[in-house]
Design a protein around this motif. Structure first.
Motif, PDB file in Angstrom:
ATOM      1  N   ALA A  53      76.916  44.006  83.060  1.00 41.88           N
ATOM      2  CA  ALA A  53      75.904  43.042  83.513  1.00 41.88           C
ATOM      3  C   ALA A  53      74.549  43.345  82.883  1.00 41.88           C
ATOM      4  CB  ALA A  53      75.811  43.054  85.035  1.00 41.88           C
ATOM      5  N   ALA A  54      74.212  44.623  82.756  1.00 39.01           N
ATOM      6  CA  ALA A  54      72.927  44.998  82.164  1.00 39.01           C
ATOM      7  C   ALA A  54      72.889  44.636  80.684  1.00 39.01           C
ATOM      8  CB  ALA A  54      72.677  46.489  82.353  1.00 39.01           C
ATOM      9  N   SER A  55      74.010  44.780  79.988  1.00 35.36           N
ATOM     10  CA  SER A  55      74.013  44.436  78.565  1.00 35.36           C
ATOM     11  C   SER A  55      73.901  42.925  78.374  1.00 35.36           C
ATOM     12  CB  SER A  55      75.271  44.963  77.880  1.00 35.36           C
ATOM     13  OG  SER A  55      76.414  44.295  78.351  1.00 35.36           O
ATOM     14  N   LEU A  56      74.438  42.148  79.307  1.00 36.28           N
ATOM     15  CA  LEU A  56      74.304  40.692  79.215  1.00 36.28           C
ATOM     16  C   LEU A  56      72.868  40.263  79.458  1.00 36.28           C
ATOM     17  CD1 LEU A  56      77.508  39.368  81.011  1.00 36.28           C
ATOM     18  CD2 LEU A  56      76.989  39.327  78.571  1.00 36.28           C
ATOM     19  N   GLN A  57      72.182  40.937  80.377  1.00 32.49           N
ATOM     20  CA  GLN A  57      70.792  40.589  80.661  1.00 32.49           C
ATOM     21  C   GLN A  57      69.865  41.042  79.539  1.00 32.49           C
ATOM     22  OE1 GLN A  57      69.891  42.324  84.444  1.00 32.49           O
ATOM     23  NE2 GLN A  57      70.762  40.627  85.589  1.00 32.49           N
ATOM     24  N   ALA A  58      70.242  42.109  78.851  1.00 30.89           N
ATOM     25  CA  ALA A  58      69.387  42.643  77.797  1.00 30.89           C
ATOM     26  C   ALA A  58      69.356  41.738  76.572  1.00 30.89           C
ATOM     27  CB  ALA A  58      69.860  44.040  77.398  1.00 30.89           C
ATOM     28  N   THR A  59      70.437  41.039  76.313  1.00 25.70           N
ATOM     29  CA  THR A  59      70.487  40.145  75.161  1.00 25.70           C
ATOM     30  C   THR A  59      70.384  38.709  75.658  1.00 25.70           C
ATOM     31  OG1 THR A  59      72.891  40.109  75.259  1.00 25.70           O
ATOM     32  CG2 THR A  59      71.900  41.702  73.779  1.00 25.70           C
ATOM     33  N   PRO A  60      69.222  38.095  75.460  1.00 23.16           N
ATOM     34  CA  PRO A  60      69.079  36.713  75.932  1.00 23.16           C
ATOM     35  C   PRO A  60      69.987  35.774  75.142  1.00 23.16           C
ATOM     36  CG  PRO A  60      67.166  37.356  74.648  1.00 23.16           C
ATOM     37  CD  PRO A  60      68.032  38.577  74.791  1.00 23.16           C
ATOM     38  N   ALA A  61      70.553  34.849  75.843  1.00 26.39           N
ATOM     39  CA  ALA A  61      71.460  33.892  75.206  1.00 26.39           C
ATOM     40  C   ALA A  61      70.649  32.888  74.385  1.00 26.39           C
ATOM     41  CB  ALA A  61      72.273  33.160  76.260  1.00 26.39           C
ATOM     42  N   LYS A  62      71.132  32.614  73.193  1.00 29.63           N
ATOM     43  CA  LYS A  62      70.473  31.621  72.349  1.00 29.63           C
ATOM     44  C   LYS A  62      70.820  30.237  72.876  1.00 29.63           C
ATOM     45  CE  LYS A  62      70.467  34.298  68.129  1.00 29.63           C
ATOM     46  NZ  LYS A  62      70.920  34.358  66.732  1.00 29.63           N
ATOM     47  N   PRO A  63      69.834  29.372  72.970  1.00 30.40           N
ATOM     48  CA  PRO A  63      70.145  28.017  73.438  1.00 30.40           C
ATOM     49  C   PRO A  63      71.008  27.287  72.417  1.00 30.40           C
ATOM     50  CG  PRO A  63      67.875  28.160  72.697  1.00 30.40           C
ATOM     51  CD  PRO A  63      68.434  29.557  72.657  1.00 30.40           C
ATOM     52  N   GLU A  64      71.902  26.485  72.930  1.00 26.22           N
ATOM     53  CA  GLU A  64      72.785  25.723  72.060  1.00 26.22           C
ATOM     54  C   GLU A  64      71.992  24.588  71.421  1.00 26.22           C
ATOM     55  OE1 GLU A  64      76.683  22.872  72.481  1.00 26.22           O
ATOM     56  OE2 GLU A  64      76.403  24.508  73.899  1.00 26.22           O
ATOM     57  N   LEU A  65      72.054  24.498  70.117  1.00 25.95           N
ATOM     58  CA  LEU A  65      71.330  23.449  69.403  1.00 25.95           C
ATOM     59  C   LEU A  65      72.134  22.159  69.421  1.00 25.95           C
ATOM     60  CD1 LEU A  65      70.085  25.440  66.290  1.00 25.95           C
ATOM     61  CD2 LEU A  65      68.832  24.896  68.373  1.00 25.95           C
ATOM     62  N   VAL A  66      71.434  21.067  69.661  1.00 21.79           N
ATOM     63  CA  VAL A  66      72.058  19.756  69.684  1.00 21.79           C
ATOM     64  C   VAL A  66      71.496  18.968  68.511  1.00 21.79           C
ATOM     65  CG1 VAL A  66      72.332  17.626  71.003  1.00 21.79           C
ATOM     66  CG2 VAL A  66      72.262  19.829  72.182  1.00 21.79           C
ATOM     67  N   THR A  67      72.367  18.480  67.673  1.00 21.46           N
ATOM     68  CA  THR A  67      71.943  17.696  66.516  1.00 21.46           C
ATOM     69  C   THR A  67      71.718  16.253  66.940  1.00 21.46           C
ATOM     70  OG1 THR A  67      73.265  19.109  65.101  1.00 21.46           O
ATOM     71  CG2 THR A  67      72.555  17.014  64.181  1.00 21.46           C
ATOM     72  N   ILE A  68      70.549  15.740  66.614  1.00 16.95           N
ATOM     73  CA  ILE A  68      70.214  14.353  66.923  1.00 16.95           C
ATOM     74  C   ILE A  68      70.237  13.578  65.605  1.00 16.95           C
ATOM     75  CG2 ILE A  68      68.461  12.797  67.841  1.00 16.95           C
ATOM     76  CD1 ILE A  68      67.502  15.166  69.552  1.00 16.95           C
ATOM     77  N   PRO A  69      71.083  12.583  65.519  1.00 17.43           N
ATOM     78  CA  PRO A  69      71.208  11.869  64.240  1.00 17.43           C
ATOM     79  C   PRO A  69      69.969  11.016  63.955  1.00 17.43           C
ATOM     80  CG  PRO A  69      72.533  10.797  65.920  1.00 17.43           C
ATOM     81  CD  PRO A  69      71.999  12.073  66.534  1.00 17.43           C
ATOM     82  N   ASP A  70      69.728  10.781  62.672  1.00 17.34           N
ATOM     83  CA  ASP A  70      68.601   9.959  62.246  1.00 17.34           C
ATOM     84  C   ASP A  70      68.933   8.472  62.257  1.00 17.34           C
ATOM     85  OD1 ASP A  70      66.962  12.120  61.842  1.00 17.34           O
ATOM     86  OD2 ASP A  70      67.570  12.382  59.749  1.00 17.34           O
ATOM     87  N   THR A  71      70.182   8.141  62.388  1.00 10.73           N
ATOM     88  CA  THR A  71      70.578   6.735  62.383  1.00 10.73           C
ATOM     89  C   THR A  71      70.099   6.060  63.660  1.00 10.73           C
ATOM     90  OG1 THR A  71      72.697   7.289  63.376  1.00 10.73           O
ATOM     91  CG2 THR A  71      72.620   7.189  60.977  1.00 10.73           C
ATOM     92  N   PRO A  72      69.726   4.781  63.580  1.00  9.87           N
ATOM     93  CA  PRO A  72      69.254   4.089  64.783  1.00  9.87           C
ATOM     94  C   PRO A  72      70.396   3.860  65.777  1.00  9.87           C
ATOM     95  CG  PRO A  72      69.177   2.636  62.863  1.00  9.87           C
ATOM     96  CD  PRO A  72      69.641   3.962  62.388  1.00  9.87           C
ATOM     97  N   TYR A  73      70.011   3.802  67.033  1.00  7.91           N
ATOM     98  CA  TYR A  73      71.000   3.534  68.082  1.00  7.91           C
ATOM     99  C   TYR A  73      71.458   2.076  68.000  1.00  7.91           C
ATOM    100  CZ  TYR A  73      69.749   7.943  70.306  1.00  7.91           C
ATOM    101  OH  TYR A  73      69.545   9.262  70.565  1.00  7.91           O
ATOM    102  N   ASP A  74      72.601   1.816  68.546  1.00 12.14           N
ATOM    103  CA  ASP A  74      73.154   0.469  68.595  1.00 12.14           C
ATOM    104  C   ASP A  74      72.286  -0.371  69.541  1.00 12.14           C
ATOM    105  OD1 ASP A  74      74.707  -1.780  68.591  1.00 12.14           O
ATOM    106  OD2 ASP A  74      76.419  -0.869  69.614  1.00 12.14           O
TER     107      ASP A  74
END
Length: 96
Positions: A55-76
Motif C-alpha cells: 500500500a505504501a509503494s502504491l501511494q508513493a508513486t502517483p498514478a498518471k492520469p489517463e490521456l483522452v484523445t479528442i479528435p479535431d474533426t467536427p461533431y455530427d
C-alpha cells in the motif's frame, strides 16, 4: 524517518520475532495450542506488514492520469438538433 525506513525496521523486528518463535518451538514443541497461536500471530503480522508495504509503494508513486484523445474533426450536427444554443435561447424565439 520515512515510511520506507519504518517498514524496514518493522520487518527486521518481525524477522527477530520469527527466529525467536522458531527457537521456542524447538524447545517447547509445536503441538500445543498456545505455540500454534503464537506462530499464527507472527505469520499474520508478517502478512500485514507485506500489505502495508504494498500500500505504501502504491501511494508513493502517483498514478498518471489517463490521456483522452479528442479528435479535431467536427461533431455530427445531428447531435444538436434537439438542444438549444446555450445563452442564445430557442431558435424560434427572441431574447427579451
Amino acid at each position: 524517518m520515512s515510511v520506507h525506513d519504518d517498514l524496514t525496521s518493522v520487518q527486521r523486528c518481525l524477522d527477530d520475532l520469527t527466529r525467536s518463535v522458531s527457537r521456542l518451538e524447538q524447545q517447547l514443541g509445536s503441538g500445543g495450542l498456545d505455540m500454534r497461536r503464537v506462530r499464527a500471530d507472527a505469520d499474520h503480522l508478517r502478512e500485514s506488514v507485506q500489505l502495508l508495504r504494498a500500500a505504501a509503494s502504491l501511494q508513493a508513486t502517483p498514478a498518471k492520469p489517463e490521456l483522452v484523445t479528442i479528435p479535431d474533426t467536427p461533431y455530427d450536427p445531428k447531435l444538436w438538433t434537439d438542444s438549444d444554443d446555450e445563452g442564445l435561447g430557442a431558435r424560434d424565439r427572441h431574447a427579451p
